[in-house]
Design a protein around this motif. Structure first.
Motif, PDB file in Angstrom:
ATOM      1  N   GLN A  35      -3.361  -1.550  -3.879  1.00 44.00           N
ATOM      2  CA  GLN A  35      -3.457  -2.146  -5.216  1.00 44.00           C
ATOM      3  C   GLN A  35      -3.198  -3.639  -5.051  1.00 44.00           C
ATOM      4  O   GLN A  35      -2.398  -4.055  -4.200  1.00 44.00           O
ATOM      5  N   PHE A  36      -3.878  -4.440  -5.851  1.00 46.40           N
ATOM      6  CA  PHE A  36      -3.719  -5.892  -5.762  1.00 46.40           C
ATOM      7  C   PHE A  36      -3.247  -6.439  -7.109  1.00 46.40           C
ATOM      8  O   PHE A  36      -3.318  -5.744  -8.132  1.00 46.40           O
ATOM      9  N   SER A  37      -2.834  -7.711  -7.102  1.00 40.27           N
ATOM     10  CA  SER A  37      -2.406  -8.355  -8.346  1.00 40.27           C
ATOM     11  C   SER A  37      -3.537  -8.410  -9.365  1.00 40.27           C
ATOM     12  O   SER A  37      -3.297  -8.472 -10.575  1.00 40.27           O
ATOM     13  N   VAL A  92      -7.815  -1.345  -7.406  1.00 40.68           N
ATOM     14  CA  VAL A  92      -7.176  -0.275  -6.622  1.00 40.68           C
ATOM     15  C   VAL A  92      -8.244   0.361  -5.732  1.00 40.68           C
ATOM     16  O   VAL A  92      -9.321   0.731  -6.226  1.00 40.68           O
ATOM     17  N   PHE A  93      -7.971   0.463  -4.437  1.00 45.47           N
ATOM     18  CA  PHE A  93      -8.925   1.042  -3.499  1.00 45.47           C
ATOM     19  C   PHE A  93      -8.261   2.178  -2.739  1.00 45.47           C
ATOM     20  O   PHE A  93      -7.158   2.013  -2.211  1.00 45.47           O
ATOM     21  N   CYS A  94      -8.935   3.311  -2.673  1.00 41.88           N
ATOM     22  CA  CYS A  94      -8.443   4.440  -1.891  1.00 41.88           C
ATOM     23  C   CYS A  94      -9.408   4.656  -0.725  1.00 41.88           C
ATOM     24  O   CYS A  94     -10.621   4.819  -0.944  1.00 41.88           O
ATOM     25  N   LEU A  95      -8.890   4.622   0.481  1.00 42.40           N
ATOM     26  CA  LEU A  95      -9.718   4.801   1.673  1.00 42.40           C
ATOM     27  C   LEU A  95      -9.105   5.881   2.539  1.00 42.40           C
ATOM     28  O   LEU A  95      -7.885   6.105   2.498  1.00 42.40           O
ATOM     29  N   ASP A  96      -9.961   6.547   3.343  1.00 44.53           N
ATOM     30  CA  ASP A  96      -9.359   7.470   4.295  1.00 44.53           C
ATOM     31  C   ASP A  96      -8.802   6.653   5.463  1.00 44.53           C
ATOM     32  O   ASP A  96      -8.960   5.426   5.511  1.00 44.53           O
ATOM     33  N   LEU A  97      -8.161   7.347   6.402  1.00 37.67           N
ATOM     34  CA  LEU A  97      -7.457   6.602   7.450  1.00 37.67           C
ATOM     35  C   LEU A  97      -8.415   5.850   8.370  1.00 37.67           C
ATOM     36  O   LEU A  97      -8.000   4.950   9.102  1.00 37.67           O
ATOM     37  N   GLU A  98      -9.705   6.229   8.308  1.00 36.50           N
ATOM     38  CA  GLU A  98     -10.710   5.533   9.124  1.00 36.50           C
ATOM     39  C   GLU A  98     -11.394   4.406   8.364  1.00 36.50           C
ATOM     40  O   GLU A  98     -12.322   3.783   8.870  1.00 36.50           O
ATOM     41  N   GLY A  99     -10.993   4.185   7.131  1.00 41.41           N
ATOM     42  CA  GLY A  99     -11.545   3.059   6.370  1.00 41.41           C
ATOM     43  C   GLY A  99     -12.722   3.405   5.482  1.00 41.41           C
ATOM     44  O   GLY A  99     -13.338   2.514   4.910  1.00 41.41           O
ATOM     45  N   ASN A 100     -13.046   4.691   5.367  1.00 41.53           N
ATOM     46  CA  ASN A 100     -14.126   5.072   4.450  1.00 41.53           C
ATOM     47  C   ASN A 100     -13.612   5.031   3.017  1.00 41.53           C
ATOM     48  O   ASN A 100     -12.572   5.639   2.708  1.00 41.53           O
ATOM     49  N   LEU A 101     -14.358   4.349   2.168  1.00 39.69           N
ATOM     50  CA  LEU A 101     -13.942   4.228   0.773  1.00 39.69           C
ATOM     51  C   LEU A 101     -14.036   5.583   0.084  1.00 39.69           C
ATOM     52  O   LEU A 101     -15.078   6.238   0.130  1.00 39.69           O
ATOM     53  N   LYS A 102     -12.949   6.008  -0.544  1.00 42.82           N
ATOM     54  CA  LYS A 102     -12.956   7.288  -1.277  1.00 42.82           C
ATOM     55  C   LYS A 102     -13.206   7.056  -2.765  1.00 42.82           C
ATOM     56  O   LYS A 102     -13.887   7.811  -3.418  1.00 42.82           O
ATOM     57  N   TRP A 103     -12.569   6.055  -3.297  1.00 44.48           N
ATOM     58  CA  TRP A 103     -12.810   5.668  -4.684  1.00 44.48           C
ATOM     59  C   TRP A 103     -12.205   4.290  -4.922  1.00 44.48           C
ATOM     60  O   TRP A 103     -11.413   3.815  -4.100  1.00 44.48           O
ATOM     61  N   LEU A 104     -12.604   3.689  -6.023  1.00 43.93           N
ATOM     62  CA  LEU A 104     -12.005   2.406  -6.394  1.00 43.93           C
ATOM     63  C   LEU A 104     -11.876   2.332  -7.904  1.00 43.93           C
ATOM     64  O   LEU A 104     -12.582   3.017  -8.648  1.00 43.93           O
ATOM     65  N   THR A 107       1.110   2.111 -17.679  1.00 44.17           N
ATOM     66  CA  THR A 107       1.148   2.736 -16.358  1.00 44.17           C
ATOM     67  C   THR A 107       0.136   3.867 -16.399  1.00 44.17           C
ATOM     68  O   THR A 107       0.000   4.551 -17.417  1.00 44.17           O
ATOM     69  N   ALA A 108      -0.593   4.034 -15.289  1.00 42.42           N
ATOM     70  CA  ALA A 108      -1.646   5.053 -15.267  1.00 42.42           C
ATOM     71  C   ALA A 108      -1.409   6.036 -14.130  1.00 42.42           C
ATOM     72  O   ALA A 108      -0.928   5.653 -13.063  1.00 42.42           O
ATOM     73  N   GLY A 109      -1.750   7.274 -14.388  1.00 46.54           N
ATOM     74  CA  GLY A 109      -1.762   8.286 -13.336  1.00 46.54           C
ATOM     75  C   GLY A 109      -3.205   8.527 -12.942  1.00 46.54           C
ATOM     76  O   GLY A 109      -4.023   8.935 -13.781  1.00 46.54           O
ATOM     77  N   LEU A 110      -3.546   8.230 -11.699  1.00 49.05           N
ATOM     78  CA  LEU A 110      -4.925   8.378 -11.228  1.00 49.05           C
ATOM     79  C   LEU A 110      -5.001   9.533 -10.239  1.00 49.05           C
ATOM     80  O   LEU A 110      -4.106   9.692  -9.392  1.00 49.05           O
ATOM     81  N   SER A 111      -6.060  10.314 -10.347  1.00 51.45           N
ATOM     82  CA  SER A 111      -6.241  11.412  -9.406  1.00 51.45           C
ATOM     83  C   SER A 111      -6.395  10.845  -7.999  1.00 51.45           C
ATOM     84  O   SER A 111      -7.247   9.981  -7.771  1.00 51.45           O
ATOM     85  N   LEU A 112      -5.587  11.331  -7.081  1.00 53.51           N
ATOM     86  CA  LEU A 112      -5.683  10.820  -5.717  1.00 53.51           C
ATOM     87  C   LEU A 112      -7.004  11.244  -5.083  1.00 53.51           C
ATOM     88  O   LEU A 112      -7.497  10.590  -4.170  1.00 53.51           O
ATOM     89  N   SER A 113      -7.587  12.303  -5.584  1.00 47.95           N
ATOM     90  CA  SER A 113      -8.823  12.779  -4.956  1.00 47.95           C
ATOM     91  C   SER A 113     -10.065  12.020  -5.417  1.00 47.95           C
ATOM     92  O   SER A 113     -10.990  11.837  -4.646  1.00 47.95           O
ATOM     93  N   ASN A 114     -10.108  11.561  -6.676  1.00 49.74           N
ATOM     94  CA  ASN A 114     -11.326  10.859  -7.098  1.00 49.74           C
ATOM     95  C   ASN A 114     -11.086   9.622  -7.965  1.00 49.74           C
ATOM     96  O   ASN A 114     -12.043   8.999  -8.426  1.00 49.74           O
ATOM     97  N   GLY A 115      -9.844   9.269  -8.212  1.00 45.01           N
ATOM     98  CA  GLY A 115      -9.548   8.016  -8.915  1.00 45.01           C
ATOM     99  C   GLY A 115      -9.662   8.071 -10.426  1.00 45.01           C
ATOM    100  O   GLY A 115      -9.427   7.062 -11.095  1.00 45.01           O
ATOM    101  N   MET A 175       0.844  -1.202   0.000  1.00 49.72           N
ATOM    102  CA  MET A 175       0.000   0.000   0.000  1.00 49.72           C
ATOM    103  C   MET A 175       0.882   1.256   0.000  1.00 49.72           C
ATOM    104  O   MET A 175       2.082   1.200   0.238  1.00 49.72           O
ATOM    105  N   VAL A 176       0.235   2.386  -0.248  1.00 50.87           N
ATOM    106  CA  VAL A 176       0.937   3.664  -0.209  1.00 50.87           C
ATOM    107  C   VAL A 176       0.000   4.685   0.436  1.00 50.87           C
ATOM    108  O   VAL A 176      -1.229   4.545   0.368  1.00 50.87           O
ATOM    109  N   SER A 177       0.587   5.685   1.078  1.00 48.66           N
ATOM    110  CA  SER A 177      -0.224   6.724   1.724  1.00 48.66           C
ATOM    111  C   SER A 177       0.441   8.079   1.566  1.00 48.66           C
ATOM    112  O   SER A 177       1.665   8.176   1.446  1.00 48.66           O
TER     113      SER A 177
END
Lengths: 397, 371
Positions: A128-130, A134-146, A185-193, A118-120
């Motif tokens: 990210q998985f094999s 790709v899942f982005c969550l806040d530090l409390e585990g709320n899903l931000k985007w996938l 390779t893809a560049g994804l917006s960290l704010s909305n994926g 993972m990265v933060s």
């Protein structure tokens, strides 16, 4: 003056932030342990713990604040993907989120779907998985985007499994999905994926991870492949400079400042020039090629472990070899280092602590965890975190 | 292709559902079910996400129903929402409704499996009593649980007759390769002969033609004559000599067609394999192919999938599962299988295996005698 300003800035940072370990091989992706770590760490101290994991994995833990974050995969086909946050003090599960893989989960038996680390950025965590989910969550585990990158591009897969760990640079998540069939390779917006850019990459299996060069808005990302290294602008994906003399597809490059140690023709040291658009080759040595793990840095030296499990200490500036010693192998993970000691685990679960700084290296401690360890440890606040397919340990003094 | 009448019925059911939902639930479900490929819909989902915090466990059945109209990405969003709600609100766990949802097999397999997992977490005893009832379930992951129970009993059975009967039941009910293999091996060890080819529906009678040139892996993209027209009497310029169609049947229990047996262990070549499959109706089907070579698969002239990758791991049964639709009558199946230039011992294989199943993994057999 500049150094004083940096020191003042660091002093103003909360202690918890300084103790983070935000990505594969640490905040800078080079295995440097900024804070101290006692060579006497082990499983017996009061603050040490171990927990059973809900699934397999060889991804490394990351640490943000007081929490340790980790991925795992479970189920007959490893189709269940886990993102878990543990309390670093107690090992208690603070939260766990499970998802269903949308991409392929077939892997070689030695690896598994939870291979990338993972990265933060300190505010969100990205897994990210094999399967290229790709899942982005806040530090409390709320899903931000996938995202489901194999869902989007069905041929983006590797029959042996994928393992590249993503990086964050300039607010962009750089996800490397490089393989024989549909390589990009893809560049994804960290704010909305959303996809900011998608870059075709050399077709060929590639298990290396990108590395980040520079700081702040000048950050660049080095993408390694069998063709060499492409240094890109993370905002656009455009090449800034290219090294085209081939490179390994398993061990990753290691960065210190503007120097990149590339597993290429053994090991090749490149110096990014100040203009950000070109580079100089500093040296090359075919005796310094790493095996599976990537080089680690301590002070002005770097450390590589080759396929024969020989640990070599050499100067970053010149590549001059200082000493070599044989470790107990086989070693798949990358080492991490303080100024005085190097920590590495072999596949049989034997942690080896090597004293650095002298004319030769010396193993001063062994920690036998008795389980297969393929991951690179994470370090925070005087503790080392390492995982097997079934256990996460906190080792401390 | 994937849209079936059942799915249309579910979509209709879902549309009705959305009209009846209270505001926040509706807004949330609307956003999560509209998440699409390449990141579309994520922003709207994030904006709607705070509604999750205002919902309680009574919303879980509606969220489960919404999974019927979600794609795989929306499915993950919804399961995250349900997890969030149940982590926070355990007070009024809607057991009856979730159980009813699980039992209604008009709902998608993925959502029913999630319903089961919720019951497993909150009412483990109840979940254990449910497991054996999944033995004929259309959802492979639920069916697997019931078959696993059978396997456990078979392993423990002390009387050979009891053990044999249980393993035989595993063979008839099992749909997963590892479970079938275990039962097959146990029965064969006891002296029983098992026809796995028929049991699992492998296509074993083929006509092949080759070798054609694949130097530099370029042949993968070349449209050789068999891709344009199937004429089993025709011959074409091959890599080294005239290429002609010839019959080729594999005796391998798992239907592996070893192309090396036809043309020798040669490199930088490709071949085509053709067979027919007769169906008594138009129906959705899965084409389950395994190959460690680059391959392409056509059904009735339509390319279903192509994979340009060589020797990354071994060939596995059901390695790739591709959705398609069988036409009523005779269906033409064509496979292109390629060999590359690598010379390592582990790159010798030039092979594939293929079977046809329904979406639940039950083997389909050609209604005529051909396969």
């Amino acid at each position: 003056m500049k150094n004083q300003a940096i020191a003042a800035f660091i002093l103003c940072l909360p202690l918890s932030l300084l103790a983070n370990w935000l990505s594969f091989r640490g905040d800078s992706g080079n295995g440097i342990i900024d804070n101290d770590l006692s060579p006497s760490i082990g499983t017996d101290s009061k603050s040490a713990w171990k927990v059973e994991l809900p699934g397999r994995g060889l991804s490394s833990p990351i640490v943000v604040g007081d929490r340790v974050y980790l991925t795992a995969s479970s189920g007959p086909k490893q189709e269940t993907l886990h993102v878990i946050a543990y309390d670093g003090k107690t090992g208690k599960t603070d939260w766990e989120k499970t998802f269903k893989a949308t991409g392929r989960t077939v892997c070689h038996d030695k690896t598994c779907v939870a291979a990338p680390t993972m990265v933060s950025d300190g505010k969100v965590v990205v897994a990210q998985f094999s399967s290229n989910d790709v899942f982005c969550l806040d530090l409390e585990g709320n899903l931000k985007w996938l995202r489901g990158l194999t869902y989007d591009y069905p041929n983006a897969a590797n029959g042996l499994g994928m393992s590249s760990s993503p990086v964050i640079a300039n607010g962009v998540l750089v996800a490397q999905v490089e393989n024989d069939a549909e390589s990009f390779t893809a560049g994804l917006s960290l704010s909305n994926g959303t996809t900011l850019w998608k870059k075709d990459r050399p077709r060929g299996a590639n298990w290396t991870s990108p590395t980040v060069l520079g700081k702040g808005k000048d950050q660049q990302v080095a993408l390694q492949s069998m063709k060499g290294v492409a240094v890109i602008d993370p905002k656009t994906g455009k090449d800034q400079w290219i090294y085209e003399d081939g490179a390994a597809t398993i061990p990753s490059s290691t960065v210190l400042g503007s120097t990149i140690l590339v597993p290429s023709n053994g090991l090749t040291a490149l110096q990014a020039r100040g203009d950000g658009k070109s580079h100089t080759q500093l040296w090359r040595d075919n005796k310094l090629g790493p095996g599976t793990g990537s080089p680690s840095i301590s002070g002005d030296k770097f450390y590589v472990i080759n396929k024969a499990n020989v640990l070599t200490c050499a100067e970053i500036k010149t590549g001059k070899i200082i000493w070599r010693m044989r470790l107990k192998g086989p070693v798949s993970s990358s080492p991490v280092s303080t100024k005085t000691h190097l920590f590495v685990f072999n596949e049989e679960g034997l942690g080896q602590v090597v004293q650095l700084g002298g004319e030769e290296g010396k193993t001063v401690r062994s920690i036998d965890l008795k389980e297969t360890i393929l991951c690179t440890p994470a370090v925070s606040k005087g503790a080392l975190y390492v995982r097997s397919d079934s256990t996460l340990w906190k080792l401390s003094d | 292709m994937k849209i079936t009448y059942a799915l249309i019925a579910l979509l209709t059911l879902g549309s009705t559902l959305l009209c009846d939902l209270p505001g926040q639930e509706k807004e949330l479900i609307d956003a999560l079910t509209k998440v699409g490929a390449k990141g579309t819909g994520n922003e709207k989902a994030v904006r709607a996400w705070p509604a999750v915090r205002k919902l309680d466990a009574s919303s879980v059945p509606n969220l489960l129903k919404a999974m019927n109209e979600a794609n795989d990405l929306g499915d993950n969003w919804i399961r995250s929402a349900i997890s969030e709600i149940l982590d926070r609100d355990n007070s009024g766990f809607p057991e009856k409704q979730i159980l009813a949802y699980l039992k209604d097999d008009r709902n998608t397999g993925s959502s029913r499996r999630l319903a089961f997992d919720i019951i497993l977490e909150h009412k483990p005893k109840l979940s254990h009593s449910l497991t054996p009832k999944f033995i004929d379930d259309r959802e492979p992951t639920l069916r697997r649980l019931a078959v696993e129970k059978l396997l456990e009993s078979a392993r423990k059975a002390e009387k050979p007759g009891k053990s044999k009967a249980l393993f035989e039941k595993v063979l008839s009910k099992g749909r997963e390769v590892d479970q079938i293999k275990e039962a097959k091996e146990a029965l064969e060890k006891a002296g029983q002969k098992i026809d796995v080819q028929t049991l699992m529906g492998f296509l074993v009678n083929w006509h092949t033609i080759g070798p054609f040139d694949n130097t530099g892996r370029q042949g993968f993209g070349v449209e050789y004559p068999p891709e344009k027209k199937i004429d089993l009497k025709a011959s074409y310029e091959g890599k080294n000599e005239k290429a002609k169609w010839s019959a080729f049947t594999t005796p391998d229990p798992f239907g592996m067609l070893n192309v090396n047996l036809q043309y020798g262990e040669i490199k930088e070549v490709l071949a085509y394999a053709h067979t027919t499959f007769d169906s008594d109706s138009e129906r959705p089907a899965q084409f389950r192919i395994g190959s460690k070579n680059a391959w392409k698969l056509w059904l009735n002239g339509e390319l279903l999938f192509a994979r340009d990758e060589y020797h990354r791991g071994g060939t596995r049964v059901d390695q790739f599962i591709i959705d398609g639709k069988l036409s009523k009558g005779t269906n033409e199946i064509l496979v292109k299988v390629c060999q590359n230039e690598q010379t390592q011992p582990w790159t010798k294989q030039w092979e594939f295996c293929l079977r046809v199943t329904d979406p639940s993994g039950t083997a389909l057999t050609s209604v005529k005698t051909g396969n």
